[in-house]
Design a protein around this motif. Structure first.
Motif, PDB file in Angstrom:
ATOM      1  N   THR A  26       0.838  -1.194   0.000  1.00 10.17           N
ATOM      2  CA  THR A  26       0.000   0.000   0.000  1.00 10.17           C
ATOM      3  C   THR A  26       0.871   1.242   0.000  1.00 10.17           C
ATOM      4  O   THR A  26       0.659   2.173  -0.789  1.00 10.17           O
ATOM      5  N   PHE A  27       1.864   1.254   0.878  1.00 14.49           N
ATOM      6  CA  PHE A  27       2.769   2.402   0.972  1.00 14.49           C
ATOM      7  C   PHE A  27       3.508   2.625  -0.345  1.00 14.49           C
ATOM      8  O   PHE A  27       3.573   3.753  -0.850  1.00 14.49           O
ATOM      9  N   ILE A  28       4.034   1.566  -0.923  1.00 14.14           N
ATOM     10  CA  ILE A  28       4.763   1.680  -2.189  1.00 14.14           C
ATOM     11  C   ILE A  28       3.839   2.187  -3.296  1.00 14.14           C
ATOM     12  O   ILE A  28       4.200   3.101  -4.049  1.00 14.14           O
ATOM     13  N   ALA A  29       2.651   1.614  -3.397  1.00 13.37           N
ATOM     14  CA  ALA A  29       1.712   2.008  -4.459  1.00 13.37           C
ATOM     15  C   ALA A  29       1.344   3.487  -4.348  1.00 13.37           C
ATOM     16  O   ALA A  29       1.333   4.212  -5.352  1.00 13.37           O
ATOM     17  N   LEU A  30       1.071   3.951  -3.145  1.00 12.29           N
ATOM     18  CA  LEU A  30       0.676   5.351  -2.996  1.00 12.29           C
ATOM     19  C   LEU A  30       1.860   6.299  -3.150  1.00 12.29           C
ATOM     20  O   LEU A  30       1.691   7.413  -3.651  1.00 12.29           O
ATOM     21  N   CYS A  31       3.043   5.869  -2.766  1.00  9.96           N
ATOM     22  CA  CYS A  31       4.237   6.692  -3.027  1.00  9.96           C
ATOM     23  C   CYS A  31       4.501   6.792  -4.527  1.00  9.96           C
ATOM     24  O   CYS A  31       4.854   7.869  -5.034  1.00  9.96           O
ATOM     25  N   TYR A  59       2.227   6.622  -6.840  1.00  8.88           N
ATOM     26  CA  TYR A  59       1.190   7.532  -7.334  1.00  8.88           C
ATOM     27  C   TYR A  59       1.601   8.996  -7.114  1.00  8.88           C
ATOM     28  O   TYR A  59       1.502   9.822  -8.023  1.00  8.88           O
ATOM     29  N   VAL A  60       2.064   9.313  -5.912  1.00  6.51           N
ATOM     30  CA  VAL A  60       2.481  10.685  -5.606  1.00  6.51           C
ATOM     31  C   VAL A  60       3.674  11.084  -6.482  1.00  6.51           C
ATOM     32  O   VAL A  60       3.711  12.200  -7.016  1.00  6.51           O
ATOM     33  N   LEU A  61       4.627  10.187  -6.666  1.00  3.63           N
ATOM     34  CA  LEU A  61       5.796  10.489  -7.503  1.00  3.63           C
ATOM     35  C   LEU A  61       5.416  10.685  -8.970  1.00  3.63           C
ATOM     36  O   LEU A  61       5.963  11.563  -9.640  1.00  3.63           O
ATOM     37  N   ILE A  62       4.485   9.887  -9.453  1.00  3.88           N
ATOM     38  CA  ILE A  62       4.022  10.046 -10.835  1.00  3.88           C
ATOM     39  C   ILE A  62       3.440  11.446 -11.028  1.00  3.88           C
ATOM     40  O   ILE A  62       3.704  12.124 -12.019  1.00  3.88           O
ATOM     41  N   GLY A  63       2.653  11.883 -10.063  1.00  2.00           N
ATOM     42  CA  GLY A  63       2.094  13.229 -10.127  1.00  2.00           C
ATOM     43  C   GLY A  63       3.146  14.309  -9.932  1.00  2.00           C
ATOM     44  O   GLY A  63       3.090  15.359 -10.572  1.00  2.00           O
ATOM     45  N   ALA A  64       4.112  14.048  -9.072  1.00  2.00           N
ATOM     46  CA  ALA A  64       5.152  15.044  -8.796  1.00  2.00           C
ATOM     47  C   ALA A  64       5.994  15.352 -10.025  1.00  2.00           C
ATOM     48  O   ALA A  64       6.430  16.488 -10.215  1.00  2.00           O
ATOM     49  N   VAL A  65       6.218  14.349 -10.860  1.00  2.00           N
ATOM     50  CA  VAL A  65       7.034  14.584 -12.058  1.00  2.00           C
ATOM     51  C   VAL A  65       6.229  15.258 -13.166  1.00  2.00           C
ATOM     52  O   VAL A  65       6.777  15.575 -14.216  1.00  2.00           O
ATOM     53  N   GLY A  66       4.947  15.475 -12.933  1.00  2.00           N
ATOM     54  CA  GLY A  66       4.164  16.253 -13.874  1.00  2.00           C
ATOM     55  C   GLY A  66       3.058  15.546 -14.610  1.00  2.00           C
ATOM     56  O   GLY A  66       2.310  16.189 -15.352  1.00  2.00           O
ATOM     57  N   LEU A  67       2.935  14.247 -14.440  1.00  2.00           N
ATOM     58  CA  LEU A  67       1.818  13.569 -15.102  1.00  2.00           C
ATOM     59  C   LEU A  67       0.507  14.009 -14.442  1.00  2.00           C
ATOM     60  O   LEU A  67       0.436  14.137 -13.217  1.00  2.00           O
ATOM     61  N   PRO A  68      -0.530  14.230 -15.218  1.00  2.00           N
ATOM     62  CA  PRO A  68      -1.784  14.780 -14.679  1.00  2.00           C
ATOM     63  C   PRO A  68      -2.649  13.737 -13.977  1.00  2.00           C
ATOM     64  O   PRO A  68      -3.693  13.331 -14.475  1.00  2.00           O
ATOM     65  N   VAL A  69      -2.224  13.319 -12.806  1.00  2.00           N
ATOM     66  CA  VAL A  69      -2.903  12.229 -12.104  1.00  2.00           C
ATOM     67  C   VAL A  69      -3.596  12.661 -10.814  1.00  2.00           C
ATOM     68  O   VAL A  69      -4.206  11.835 -10.145  1.00  2.00           O
ATOM     69  N   PRO A 114       0.027   8.407   1.401  1.00  2.00           N
ATOM     70  CA  PRO A 114       0.802   7.218   1.808  1.00  2.00           C
ATOM     71  C   PRO A 114       0.714   6.930   3.304  1.00  2.00           C
ATOM     72  O   PRO A 114       0.705   5.769   3.721  1.00  2.00           O
ATOM     73  N   ILE A 115       0.598   7.958   4.111  1.00  2.00           N
ATOM     74  CA  ILE A 115       0.551   7.769   5.568  1.00  2.00           C
ATOM     75  C   ILE A 115      -0.819   7.246   6.001  1.00  2.00           C
ATOM     76  O   ILE A 115      -0.924   6.210   6.676  1.00  2.00           O
ATOM     77  N   ALA A 116      -1.878   7.949   5.624  1.00  2.00           N
ATOM     78  CA  ALA A 116      -3.228   7.598   6.085  1.00  2.00           C
ATOM     79  C   ALA A 116      -3.657   6.210   5.618  1.00  2.00           C
ATOM     80  O   ALA A 116      -4.169   5.410   6.401  1.00  2.00           O
ATOM     81  N   TYR A 117      -3.421   5.913   4.359  1.00  2.00           N
ATOM     82  CA  TYR A 117      -3.935   4.654   3.816  1.00  2.00           C
ATOM     83  C   TYR A 117      -3.026   3.464   4.136  1.00  2.00           C
ATOM     84  O   TYR A 117      -3.505   2.342   4.211  1.00  2.00           O
ATOM     85  N   THR A 118      -1.740   3.718   4.379  1.00  2.00           N
ATOM     86  CA  THR A 118      -0.884   2.637   4.882  1.00  2.00           C
ATOM     87  C   THR A 118      -1.301   2.290   6.301  1.00  2.00           C
ATOM     88  O   THR A 118      -1.375   1.110   6.660  1.00  2.00           O
ATOM     89  N   LEU A 119      -1.601   3.301   7.098  1.00  2.00           N
ATOM     90  CA  LEU A 119      -2.079   3.051   8.457  1.00  2.00           C
ATOM     91  C   LEU A 119      -3.402   2.276   8.431  1.00  2.00           C
ATOM     92  O   LEU A 119      -3.603   1.361   9.230  1.00  2.00           O
ATOM     93  N   LEU A 120      -4.272   2.605   7.497  1.00  2.00           N
ATOM     94  CA  LEU A 120      -5.515   1.839   7.350  1.00  2.00           C
ATOM     95  C   LEU A 120      -5.210   0.386   7.001  1.00  2.00           C
ATOM     96  O   LEU A 120      -5.817  -0.533   7.561  1.00  2.00           O
ATOM     97  N   SER A 121      -4.269   0.177   6.108  1.00  2.00           N
ATOM     98  CA  SER A 121      -3.899  -1.190   5.738  1.00  2.00           C
ATOM     99  C   SER A 121      -3.342  -1.962   6.934  1.00  2.00           C
ATOM    100  O   SER A 121      -3.631  -3.145   7.103  1.00  2.00           O
ATOM    101  N   VAL A 122      -2.558  -1.276   7.764  1.00  2.00           N
ATOM    102  CA  VAL A 122      -2.015  -1.908   8.977  1.00  2.00           C
ATOM    103  C   VAL A 122      -3.143  -2.293   9.930  1.00  2.00           C
ATOM    104  O   VAL A 122      -3.120  -3.362  10.542  1.00  2.00           O
TER     105      VAL A 122
END
Length: 174
Positions: A53-58, A60-70, A93-101
């Motif tokens: 979960t943490f990796i997937a959401l990170c 996602y954030v990185l994809i958006g950070a580099v400029g892709l319109p996500v 990444p924090i909130a939803y990883t905690l939910l997964s935990v």
């Protein structure tokens, strides 16, 4: 589960995050948008273990950070992450990883629903409000009205839908 299957599942859920951000609409009194992403983020937490979960959401954030319109409304880039609604993005990444935990071993609608409401909504709103206060200089009351209160009913409904879908996915062992 094989590494290929794990990576494929993560990639598909990240793609779903990207698509869900386009299902959004603005509210006239706030820079934050109503979006379907909340539902998908909860679903990711229910369908993946915490590390994935943490990796997937990170990712996602990185994809958006580099400029892709996500991000909500089809926007990407550092300006979005560092802008008035960037606090929400940092919280994912924090909130939803905690939910997964904390989702537990029992795959029940009530457990998934209650934990998603109690864990993700406060964390996401706190990050969003702090980000908005820092960037725009508004006070706490204005941040509460502009970044949290109008979104609570919709987020509760999205948590319910994610809990329902998450329990179905768990029963099908997806």
């Amino acid at each position: 589960m094989s590494d290929t299957r794990k990576l494929t599942k993560m990639a598909l859920l990240i793609a779903l995050c990207c698509v869900s951000a386009y299902i959004s609409f603005p509210l006239p009194f706030t820079p934050a948008m109503v979006t379907a992403s909340t539902l998908v983020f909860c679903l990711i937490a229910f369908m993946l273990p915490p590390k994935e979960t943490f990796i997937a959401l990170c990712v996602y954030v990185l994809i958006g950070a580099v400029g892709l319109p996500v991000f909500a409304g089809g926007i990407g880039g550092l300006g979005k992450i560092l802008g008035p609604t960037g606090g929400f993005i940092w919280s994912y990444p924090i909130a939803y990883t905690l939910l997964s935990v904390c989702k537990g071993k029992k795959h029940s609608f009530f457990t998934y629903f209650w934990r998603s409401v109690v864990i993700t909504i406060p964390i996401t709103y706190i990050f969003g409000m702090i980000g908005g206060m820092i960037v725009t200089g508004i006070n706490f009351e204005a941040a509460l009205v502009g970044y949290a209160l109008p979104f609570i009913p919709g987020d509760i409904m999205k948590c319910a839908m994610a809990a329902w879908l998450g329990t179905k996915a768990a029963k099908l062992n997806i």
